[in-house]
Design a protein around this motif. Sequence first.
Motif, PDB file in Angstrom:
ATOM      1  N   ILE A 143      40.222  67.538 110.328  1.00  0.00           N
ATOM      2  CA  ILE A 143      41.041  66.533 109.652  1.00  0.00           C
ATOM      3  C   ILE A 143      41.852  65.727 110.666  1.00  0.00           C
ATOM      4  O   ILE A 143      41.981  64.509 110.554  1.00  0.00           O
ATOM      5  CB  ILE A 143      41.957  67.184 108.589  1.00  0.00           C
ATOM      6  CG1 ILE A 143      41.108  67.843 107.498  1.00  0.00           C
ATOM      7  CG2 ILE A 143      42.890  66.144 107.971  1.00  0.00           C
ATOM      8  CD1 ILE A 143      41.895  68.701 106.532  1.00  0.00           C
ATOM      9  N   GLN A 144      42.373  66.399 111.706  1.00  0.00           N
ATOM     10  CA  GLN A 144      43.130  65.693 112.744  1.00  0.00           C
ATOM     11  C   GLN A 144      42.249  64.690 113.479  1.00  0.00           C
ATOM     12  O   GLN A 144      42.674  63.564 113.749  1.00  0.00           O
ATOM     13  CB  GLN A 144      43.734  66.683 113.738  1.00  0.00           C
ATOM     14  CG  GLN A 144      44.928  67.417 113.188  1.00  0.00           C
ATOM     15  CD  GLN A 144      45.425  68.519 114.116  1.00  0.00           C
ATOM     16  OE1 GLN A 144      44.654  69.156 114.840  1.00  0.00           O
ATOM     17  NE2 GLN A 144      46.722  68.762 114.086  1.00  0.00           N
ATOM     18  N   ALA A 145      41.016  65.084 113.807  1.00  0.00           N
ATOM     19  CA  ALA A 145      40.101  64.163 114.491  1.00  0.00           C
ATOM     20  C   ALA A 145      39.816  62.949 113.621  1.00  0.00           C
ATOM     21  O   ALA A 145      39.778  61.812 114.115  1.00  0.00           O
ATOM     22  CB  ALA A 145      38.807  64.889 114.869  1.00  0.00           C
ATOM     23  N   SER A 178      37.770  60.291 105.728  1.00  0.00           N
ATOM     24  CA  SER A 178      38.574  59.097 106.040  1.00  0.00           C
ATOM     25  C   SER A 178      39.115  58.468 104.766  1.00  0.00           C
ATOM     26  O   SER A 178      40.296  58.118 104.691  1.00  0.00           O
ATOM     27  CB  SER A 178      37.730  58.065 106.798  1.00  0.00           C
ATOM     28  OG  SER A 178      37.378  58.531 108.058  1.00  0.00           O
ATOM     29  N   LEU A 179      38.251  58.331 103.767  1.00  0.00           N
ATOM     30  CA  LEU A 179      38.680  57.746 102.490  1.00  0.00           C
ATOM     31  C   LEU A 179      39.738  58.615 101.812  1.00  0.00           C
ATOM     32  O   LEU A 179      40.719  58.100 101.262  1.00  0.00           O
ATOM     33  CB  LEU A 179      37.486  57.558 101.565  1.00  0.00           C
ATOM     34  CG  LEU A 179      36.506  56.447 101.960  1.00  0.00           C
ATOM     35  CD1 LEU A 179      35.247  56.508 101.101  1.00  0.00           C
ATOM     36  CD2 LEU A 179      37.176  55.085 101.851  1.00  0.00           C
ATOM     37  N   LEU A 181      41.829  60.678 103.272  1.00  0.00           N
ATOM     38  CA  LEU A 181      43.081  60.585 104.025  1.00  0.00           C
ATOM     39  C   LEU A 181      43.834  59.318 103.652  1.00  0.00           C
ATOM     40  O   LEU A 181      45.053  59.343 103.484  1.00  0.00           O
ATOM     41  CB  LEU A 181      42.807  60.594 105.531  1.00  0.00           C
ATOM     42  CG  LEU A 181      42.681  61.963 106.163  1.00  0.00           C
ATOM     43  CD1 LEU A 181      42.240  61.846 107.630  1.00  0.00           C
ATOM     44  CD2 LEU A 181      43.972  62.746 106.092  1.00  0.00           C
ATOM     45  N   GLU A 182      43.122  58.209 103.519  1.00  0.00           N
ATOM     46  CA  GLU A 182      43.758  56.956 103.119  1.00  0.00           C
ATOM     47  C   GLU A 182      44.393  57.081 101.737  1.00  0.00           C
ATOM     48  O   GLU A 182      45.495  56.599 101.496  1.00  0.00           O
ATOM     49  CB  GLU A 182      42.742  55.806 103.123  1.00  0.00           C
ATOM     50  CG  GLU A 182      42.337  55.355 104.502  1.00  0.00           C
ATOM     51  CD  GLU A 182      43.500  54.822 105.321  1.00  0.00           C
ATOM     52  OE1 GLU A 182      44.348  54.076 104.777  1.00  0.00           O
ATOM     53  OE2 GLU A 182      43.587  55.172 106.509  1.00  0.00           O
ATOM     54  N   HIS A 183      43.701  57.738 100.843  1.00  0.00           N
ATOM     55  CA  HIS A 183      44.167  57.894  99.467  1.00  0.00           C
ATOM     56  C   HIS A 183      45.378  58.820  99.354  1.00  0.00           C
ATOM     57  O   HIS A 183      46.241  58.622  98.501  1.00  0.00           O
ATOM     58  CB  HIS A 183      43.011  58.434  98.591  1.00  0.00           C
ATOM     59  CG  HIS A 183      43.381  58.566  97.165  1.00  0.00           C
ATOM     60  ND1 HIS A 183      43.777  59.775  96.616  1.00  0.00           N
ATOM     61  CD2 HIS A 183      43.444  57.659  96.159  1.00  0.00           C
ATOM     62  CE1 HIS A 183      44.062  59.603  95.345  1.00  0.00           C
ATOM     63  NE2 HIS A 183      43.867  58.336  95.038  1.00  0.00           N
ATOM     64  N   HIS A 184      45.470  59.824 100.206  1.00  0.00           N
ATOM     65  CA  HIS A 184      46.525  60.840 100.083  1.00  0.00           C
ATOM     66  C   HIS A 184      47.656  60.673 101.090  1.00  0.00           C
ATOM     67  O   HIS A 184      48.374  61.610 101.381  1.00  0.00           O
ATOM     68  CB  HIS A 184      45.921  62.243 100.201  1.00  0.00           C
ATOM     69  CG  HIS A 184      45.059  62.594  99.044  1.00  0.00           C
ATOM     70  ND1 HIS A 184      45.586  62.866  97.807  1.00  0.00           N
ATOM     71  CD2 HIS A 184      43.724  62.667  98.910  1.00  0.00           C
ATOM     72  CE1 HIS A 184      44.600  63.116  96.961  1.00  0.00           C
ATOM     73  NE2 HIS A 184      43.466  62.992  97.613  1.00  0.00           N
ATOM     74  N   ARG A 185      47.830  59.491 101.602  1.00  0.00           N
ATOM     75  CA  ARG A 185      48.953  59.256 102.535  1.00  0.00           C
ATOM     76  C   ARG A 185      50.204  58.935 101.795  1.00  0.00           C
ATOM     77  O   ARG A 185      50.321  58.491 100.766  1.00  0.00           O
ATOM     78  CB  ARG A 185      48.619  58.123 103.494  1.00  0.00           C
ATOM     79  CG  ARG A 185      47.647  58.618 104.516  1.00  0.00           C
ATOM     80  CD  ARG A 185      47.409  57.604 105.565  1.00  0.00           C
ATOM     81  NE  ARG A 185      46.308  58.175 106.358  1.00  0.00           N
ATOM     82  CZ  ARG A 185      46.131  57.938 107.600  1.00  0.00           C
ATOM     83  NH1 ARG A 185      46.910  57.143 108.250  1.00  0.00           N
ATOM     84  NH2 ARG A 185      45.138  58.462 108.251  1.00  0.00           N
TER      85      ARG A 185
END
Length: 185
Positions: A143-145, A178-179, A181-185
């Motif tokens: 997830i970090q990468a 990636s999608l 991560l964008e959604h859960h920021r």
Amino acid sequence: MYRKAFPKCEVAGPLDPIEFNHGGYVKNIPHKCYECSNLFEGECVRAMEQVEDYLSLDYGACRKTGDCNPVLVEDQFVKSKVYVPAKCVKCPFLEYHTILGFRCHEDADVWGAYGKTLDWGHWSPEIPNIGLESGKLVTIELIQAVQEKKEVDAIKIFRNLNKGTNIREARDAYQELSLKLEHHR
């Protein structure tokens, strides 16, 4: 092990044990979970779309105080690849189960053979706990990468975690994460 605990349960209610029977398997679970619509087969579906897996039930805090930041479990025999709260590392109640992973047996007489979820206190991960629809393995390093937009590193990590996967699967996993991560920021 925090991947089974976050996002945290926000449901309030009594934590006293109540008997739960599923498929002939009987165990005690927290009363609030027994009455909750997120209970499914003895686990929780509170963030299924995000995590793509069941989460552990909320048994409340343990009586041991201390640092809850995640650390790898390591002793003279084992170095784990999962994190547990720092306060649990040397705790005599920390036990490993092949299916459920590390669990707390502080109140084994109440919760039974599989204990309860580890207590993460006020700590929570900086990165959202997300998973893949495919159910393939995801770690904090992966997830970090993805978060750092290091696609090549993420592909390598994914393929090392999920032996036998090809580059297309790894790239698809990168895009999905990636999608999310964008959604859960």
